[in-house]
Design a protein around this motif. Sequence first.
Motif, PDB file in Angstrom:
ATOM      1  N   VAL A   2     -12.279  -0.332  12.087  1.00  0.00           N
ATOM      2  CA  VAL A   2     -13.493   0.085  11.372  1.00  0.00           C
ATOM      3  C   VAL A   2     -13.115   0.709  10.028  1.00  0.00           C
ATOM      4  N   ILE A   3     -12.097   1.564  10.034  1.00  0.00           N
ATOM      5  CA  ILE A   3     -11.653   2.197   8.785  1.00  0.00           C
ATOM      6  C   ILE A   3     -11.166   1.141   7.796  1.00  0.00           C
ATOM      7  N   TRP A   4     -10.387   0.184   8.295  1.00  0.00           N
ATOM      8  CA  TRP A   4      -9.903  -0.904   7.427  1.00  0.00           C
ATOM      9  C   TRP A   4     -11.078  -1.642   6.789  1.00  0.00           C
ATOM     10  N   ASP A  62      -0.939   3.118   7.143  1.00  0.00           N
ATOM     11  CA  ASP A  62      -0.489   3.800   8.364  1.00  0.00           C
ATOM     12  C   ASP A  62      -0.642   5.317   8.286  1.00  0.00           C
ATOM     13  N   LYS A  63      -1.103   5.799   7.171  1.00  0.00           N
ATOM     14  CA  LYS A  63      -1.120   7.240   6.912  1.00  0.00           C
ATOM     15  C   LYS A  63      -1.939   8.024   7.925  1.00  0.00           C
ATOM     16  N   SER A  88       0.814  -1.221   0.000  1.00  0.00           N
ATOM     17  CA  SER A  88       0.000   0.000   0.000  1.00  0.00           C
ATOM     18  C   SER A  88       0.844   1.267   0.000  1.00  0.00           C
ATOM     19  N   LEU A  89       2.155   1.116   0.164  1.00  0.00           N
ATOM     20  CA  LEU A  89       3.081   2.258   0.152  1.00  0.00           C
ATOM     21  C   LEU A  89       2.714   3.314   1.194  1.00  0.00           C
ATOM     22  N   PHE A 141      -5.833  -7.837  16.379  1.00  0.00           N
ATOM     23  CA  PHE A 141      -4.575  -7.959  15.636  1.00  0.00           C
ATOM     24  C   PHE A 141      -3.711  -6.713  15.832  1.00  0.00           C
ATOM     25  N   TYR A 142      -4.325  -5.538  15.710  1.00  0.00           N
ATOM     26  CA  TYR A 142      -3.586  -4.292  15.914  1.00  0.00           C
ATOM     27  C   TYR A 142      -3.061  -4.199  17.347  1.00  0.00           C
TER      28      TYR A 142
END
Length: 206
Positions: free
Chosen positions: A69-71, A46-47, A41-42, A196-197
């Motif tokens: 949720v964003i993922w 994590d942005k 994803s470059l 996981f995070y």
Amino acid sequence: MDGVKVVVAILAVVVVLAVAAFAVISLTSDDPRYTAHEMLSLGRYDKYDGLILEVARQRNIPPELIKAVIWKESRFDPTKKGGQGERGLMQITEVAAADWARAGKVEGFVPTMLFDPKVNIEVGTWYLRRALDHWSEKDDPVPFALAEYNAGRGRVHRWMKDSGQGSTADAKDLQDAMDFPGTKSYIAAIISRSDFYRQRGEFAEQ
């Protein structure tokens, strides 16, 4: 001819390095597929971590849950537009955004502002915090809040009634009564990704 050989040699090195990288991922990651997508994803995955952490502290929501949720909603794509008009990172509907704007007395709000990552996360976490507060008497309010985020509060109350337990229904009762398979998988995916995070210390040093 020598130039062609150089290019071929460089490509061979790149392939070897890529294979080695994916081998390391397979051996060290609890979720190799996710980690591979993250690498490719470059930096997109994590942005928004800094923004997520900032809002998480304001809303008193675990940052891992917000990121999960964003993922699930957008794979970290702030330009995504859903089939029902949902917008941005947390796939906010116009109705939810209007509720947020009205509650916060935000003037001049227009739906296109939801494509701004900061605005979108502000609105999404406001909605999520409201849902968590509504279900705060539950031993684990997260599944109830996520069900509301995905399917609406009215359906959550209906599922509780259908479970036969009414207002005393727990998360398992809710899940068993759900007639939306998509919502079941949605909740499971987000909780799993949040864990996981947390396990890999996504926000541990921030």
